[in-house]
Design a protein around this motif. Sequence first.
Motif, PDB file in Angstrom:
ATOM      1  N   ILE A 288       8.212  -0.959  13.158  1.00  0.00           N
ATOM      2  CA  ILE A 288       7.321  -0.509  12.081  1.00  0.00           C
ATOM      3  C   ILE A 288       8.171  -0.147  10.812  1.00  0.00           C
ATOM      4  CG2 ILE A 288       5.354   0.591  13.482  1.00  0.00           C
ATOM      5  CD1 ILE A 288       6.353   3.275  12.763  1.00  0.00           C
ATOM      6  N   GLY A 289       7.410  -0.508   9.715  1.00  0.00           N
ATOM      7  CA  GLY A 289       8.206  -0.032   8.501  1.00  0.00           C
ATOM      8  C   GLY A 289       7.399  -0.463   7.031  1.00  0.00           C
ATOM      9  N   LEU A 290       8.389  -0.396   6.158  1.00  0.00           N
ATOM     10  CA  LEU A 290       7.803  -0.608   4.910  1.00  0.00           C
ATOM     11  C   LEU A 290       8.536  -1.608   4.128  1.00  0.00           C
ATOM     12  CD1 LEU A 290       6.493   2.853   3.525  1.00  0.00           C
ATOM     13  CD2 LEU A 290       4.929   1.010   4.286  1.00  0.00           C
ATOM     14  N   LYS A 291       8.124  -2.410   3.158  1.00  0.00           N
ATOM     15  CA  LYS A 291       8.790  -3.295   2.292  1.00  0.00           C
ATOM     16  C   LYS A 291       8.003  -3.548   0.991  1.00  0.00           C
ATOM     17  CE  LYS A 291       6.954  -7.512   4.865  1.00  0.00           C
ATOM     18  NZ  LYS A 291       7.518  -8.515   5.704  1.00  0.00           N
ATOM     19  N   GLY A 292       8.535  -4.267   0.226  1.00  0.00           N
ATOM     20  CA  GLY A 292       7.909  -4.774  -0.881  1.00  0.00           C
ATOM     21  C   GLY A 292       8.635  -4.966  -2.282  1.00  0.00           C
ATOM     22  N   HIS A 293       8.280  -5.264  -3.421  1.00  0.00           N
ATOM     23  CA  HIS A 293       8.741  -5.692  -4.541  1.00  0.00           C
ATOM     24  C   HIS A 293       8.242  -4.693  -5.687  1.00  0.00           C
ATOM     25  CE1 HIS A 293      10.744  -9.542  -3.669  1.00  0.00           C
ATOM     26  NE2 HIS A 293       9.825  -9.546  -2.767  1.00  0.00           N
ATOM     27  N   PRO A 294       8.867  -3.432  -5.754  1.00  0.00           N
ATOM     28  CA  PRO A 294       8.363  -2.493  -6.646  1.00  0.00           C
ATOM     29  C   PRO A 294       8.353  -3.314  -8.120  1.00  0.00           C
ATOM     30  CG  PRO A 294       9.669  -1.496  -5.346  1.00  0.00           C
ATOM     31  CD  PRO A 294       9.822  -2.717  -4.966  1.00  0.00           C
ATOM     32  N   THR A 295       9.607  -3.813  -8.469  1.00  0.00           N
ATOM     33  CA  THR A 295       9.594  -4.728  -9.547  1.00  0.00           C
ATOM     34  C   THR A 295       9.755  -6.264  -9.160  1.00  0.00           C
ATOM     35  OG1 THR A 295      12.003  -4.903  -9.955  1.00  0.00           O
ATOM     36  CG2 THR A 295      10.594  -2.868 -10.910  1.00  0.00           C
ATOM     37  N   ASP A 296       9.728  -7.218 -10.206  1.00  0.00           N
ATOM     38  CA  ASP A 296       9.717  -8.507  -9.384  1.00  0.00           C
ATOM     39  C   ASP A 296      11.228  -9.083  -9.025  1.00  0.00           C
ATOM     40  OD1 ASP A 296       6.997  -9.137 -10.288  1.00  0.00           O
ATOM     41  OD2 ASP A 296       7.707  -9.962 -12.181  1.00  0.00           O
ATOM     42  N   ARG A 297      12.164  -8.102  -9.540  1.00  0.00           N
ATOM     43  CA  ARG A 297      13.800  -8.550  -9.272  1.00  0.00           C
ATOM     44  C   ARG A 297      14.334  -7.348  -7.935  1.00  0.00           C
ATOM     45  NH1 ARG A 297      16.305  -9.123 -15.095  1.00  0.00           N
ATOM     46  NH2 ARG A 297      18.240  -9.400 -13.822  1.00  0.00           N
ATOM     47  N   LEU A 298      13.201  -6.404  -7.622  1.00  0.00           N
ATOM     48  CA  LEU A 298      13.755  -5.567  -6.561  1.00  0.00           C
ATOM     49  C   LEU A 298      13.143  -5.630  -5.329  1.00  0.00           C
ATOM     50  CD1 LEU A 298      15.389  -2.784  -5.793  1.00  0.00           C
ATOM     51  CD2 LEU A 298      13.460  -1.851  -6.825  1.00  0.00           C
ATOM     52  N   TYR A 299      13.749  -5.774  -4.306  1.00  0.00           N
ATOM     53  CA  TYR A 299      13.067  -5.717  -2.796  1.00  0.00           C
ATOM     54  C   TYR A 299      13.741  -4.714  -2.050  1.00  0.00           C
ATOM     55  CZ  TYR A 299      11.882  -7.366   1.800  1.00  0.00           C
ATOM     56  OH  TYR A 299      11.607  -7.554   3.111  1.00  0.00           O
ATOM     57  N   TYR A 300      12.809  -4.111  -1.371  1.00  0.00           N
ATOM     58  CA  TYR A 300      13.452  -3.014  -0.439  1.00  0.00           C
ATOM     59  C   TYR A 300      12.814  -3.222   1.088  1.00  0.00           C
ATOM     60  CZ  TYR A 300       8.981  -0.522  -0.273  1.00  0.00           C
ATOM     61  OH  TYR A 300       7.634  -0.215  -0.205  1.00  0.00           O
ATOM     62  N   ASN A 301      13.300  -2.702   1.973  1.00  0.00           N
ATOM     63  CA  ASN A 301      13.121  -2.909   3.286  1.00  0.00           C
ATOM     64  C   ASN A 301      13.560  -1.613   4.231  1.00  0.00           C
ATOM     65  OD1 ASN A 301      13.108  -3.803   6.600  1.00  0.00           O
ATOM     66  ND2 ASN A 301      12.595  -5.637   5.715  1.00  0.00           N
ATOM     67  N   VAL A 302      12.591  -1.055   5.036  1.00  0.00           N
ATOM     68  CA  VAL A 302      12.854   0.115   5.648  1.00  0.00           C
ATOM     69  C   VAL A 302      12.278  -0.045   7.048  1.00  0.00           C
ATOM     70  CG1 VAL A 302      12.673   2.611   5.861  1.00  0.00           C
ATOM     71  CG2 VAL A 302      13.048   1.485   3.599  1.00  0.00           C
ATOM     72  N   GLN A 303      13.060  -0.222   8.179  1.00  0.00           N
ATOM     73  CA  GLN A 303      12.374  -0.230   9.191  1.00  0.00           C
ATOM     74  C   GLN A 303      12.748   0.855  10.456  1.00  0.00           C
ATOM     75  OE1 GLN A 303      12.638  -4.163  11.264  1.00  0.00           O
ATOM     76  NE2 GLN A 303      13.341  -5.112   9.265  1.00  0.00           N
ATOM     77  N   LEU A 304      11.810   1.274  11.133  1.00  0.00           N
ATOM     78  CA  LEU A 304      12.051   2.127  12.544  1.00  0.00           C
ATOM     79  C   LEU A 304      11.785   1.295  13.523  1.00  0.00           C
ATOM     80  CD1 LEU A 304      10.199   5.354  11.273  1.00  0.00           C
ATOM     81  CD2 LEU A 304      12.456   4.657  10.756  1.00  0.00           C
ATOM     82  N   SER A 305      12.703   1.596  14.652  1.00  0.00           N
ATOM     83  CA  SER A 305      12.653   0.678  15.792  1.00  0.00           C
ATOM     84  C   SER A 305      12.445   1.740  17.064  1.00  0.00           C
ATOM     85  CB  SER A 305      13.763   0.178  16.148  1.00  0.00           C
ATOM     86  OG  SER A 305      15.127   0.713  16.363  1.00  0.00           O
ATOM     87  N   ALA A 306      11.847   1.101  18.013  1.00  0.00           N
ATOM     88  CA  ALA A 306      11.744   1.984  19.437  1.00  0.00           C
ATOM     89  C   ALA A 306      11.886   0.580  20.340  1.00  0.00           C
ATOM     90  CB  ALA A 306      10.325   2.572  19.701  1.00  0.00           C
ATOM     91  N   ASP A 307      13.236  -0.039  20.163  1.00  0.00           N
ATOM     92  CA  ASP A 307      13.387  -1.116  20.974  1.00  0.00           C
ATOM     93  C   ASP A 307      13.765  -0.841  22.663  1.00  0.00           C
ATOM     94  OD1 ASP A 307      13.379  -2.416  18.898  1.00  0.00           O
ATOM     95  OD2 ASP A 307      15.349  -3.098  18.659  1.00  0.00           O
ATOM     96  N   TYR A 308      13.614  -1.681  23.610  1.00  0.00           N
ATOM     97  CA  TYR A 308      13.904  -1.318  24.768  1.00  0.00           C
ATOM     98  C   TYR A 308      12.886  -0.245  25.326  1.00  0.00           C
ATOM     99  CZ  TYR A 308      17.873  -4.257  23.898  1.00  0.00           C
ATOM    100  OH  TYR A 308      18.828  -5.324  23.361  1.00  0.00           O
ATOM    101  N   LEU A 309      11.772  -0.027  24.762  1.00  0.00           N
ATOM    102  CA  LEU A 309      10.888   1.049  25.156  1.00  0.00           C
ATOM    103  C   LEU A 309      10.111   0.937  26.652  1.00  0.00           C
ATOM    104  CD1 LEU A 309       9.706   3.776  24.318  1.00  0.00           C
ATOM    105  CD2 LEU A 309       7.511   2.260  23.333  1.00  0.00           C
ATOM    106  N   ALA A 310      10.534   1.891  27.478  1.00  0.00           N
ATOM    107  CA  ALA A 310      10.086   1.563  28.897  1.00  0.00           C
ATOM    108  C   ALA A 310      10.739   0.737  29.855  1.00  0.00           C
ATOM    109  CB  ALA A 310       8.371   1.388  28.984  1.00  0.00           C
TER     110      ALA A 310
END
Length: 394
Positions: free
Chosen positions: A71-93
């Motif tokens: 799960i996470g957030l991403k986006g373009h706050p300005t036309d020339r800026l991109y960000y990506n933040v992800q949280l992971s719960a890989d191999y759950l169970a």
Amino acid sequence: MQKLKRIILYQIILVVSLNLYAGEPLQFNDLKKSIVPFAALQMWNTVSLDNQIEGEKVDNRFGMYFRRARIGLKGHPTDRLYYNVQLSADYLAKDRHISSKGSSNTGSIKVWSAYTTYHLIATNQWFNITTGYMLPHISREATTTPWTMSSLDKAETSCYLRRFATGKSNGISSGINLGGTGSLSEKISACYNIAFLNNMNGDNTQGKEYAPLLLGHAFFTIGDPELETYKYTTTDNMLSKKVFLSIGIGGSYQGPCDFFQKNTTLSTDLKINLMNFHLLTAYSSMKRKSIISYNAYTLLLRTGYNICWKHAGILEPTICYRSFSGDDNGADVAFYSGEDNQLDFGLNWWLNKHKLKLNAHYLLNSSHGNNFSSKADSNTKRGNLAVLGLQVVL
């Protein structure tokens, strides 16, 4: 959490400074572009066969777990800026006696990535600076997004390579990257990435004796452009009818530090996309000089064919072979040794491009020695695996 806050603060300062230097007014986009939540899941229903743990066979078993949960957030706050933040719960169970890679996760959530990319020149895609906590551009497979894979999973050849260079099998490290893409002529285009990353060797320090880790990857494309705009990650099955041939080269270098005297990698790859057919080959060498010298190699071959099904979506039969071979003195230089091989037969049903996929795969595993499959116990041997999977990207 404090480290993540500092990273985000540094990114804001960097972006504001670049805009002020460029003499442009800083104009923010609306919330629909600036803040885009996302979630992605890969669920595997597995049948594990003939698995051997520390010299003893364990019962064959069925198991269901989340291979990836993000799960996470991403986006373009300005036309020339991109960000990506992800949280992971890989191999759950995941049952630790299932014959697939990865340790069991009983509920922990981790920061997977947190980075920003700033487009330096508005008139072309050649110069983009990325900084934060991110994957290393050390080979094509190392930064291929997992949601586009033809094989059941990203090949473990990238795990070997990333661990060798960064000290972590996922390779995600803090640093700064310069990359870009564009056309060199009517039928030739290129993409490159060059980075300085931190190598903490799986710990929380780069050691008393410090040497910077320099790495990068570039590819040249003949035919249709593989990328129209710059992206930090790459794609395996593009699900498109493009026709191109891409030739890539990557590598890393790190000098004397607490962990070794010299550490280098060299990787080459070839990607072919002919309408519905696609093929990827990659070969990598790893060399480490410590008290003694060490050499290891990986090989990856993967191909698939997209069939537009009249009822719904795209059917893709696929096959993938990957291998690792390392000198027997791997333990003396703190790395793997022996042989590790896998053959993956599969059928993917792409129902809504990369957003919805059903797949069925059978994996044949063989290995000996102290490698990524067996970890530290040469008597642990990964058995074969049958998987029915579901992928959902929102």
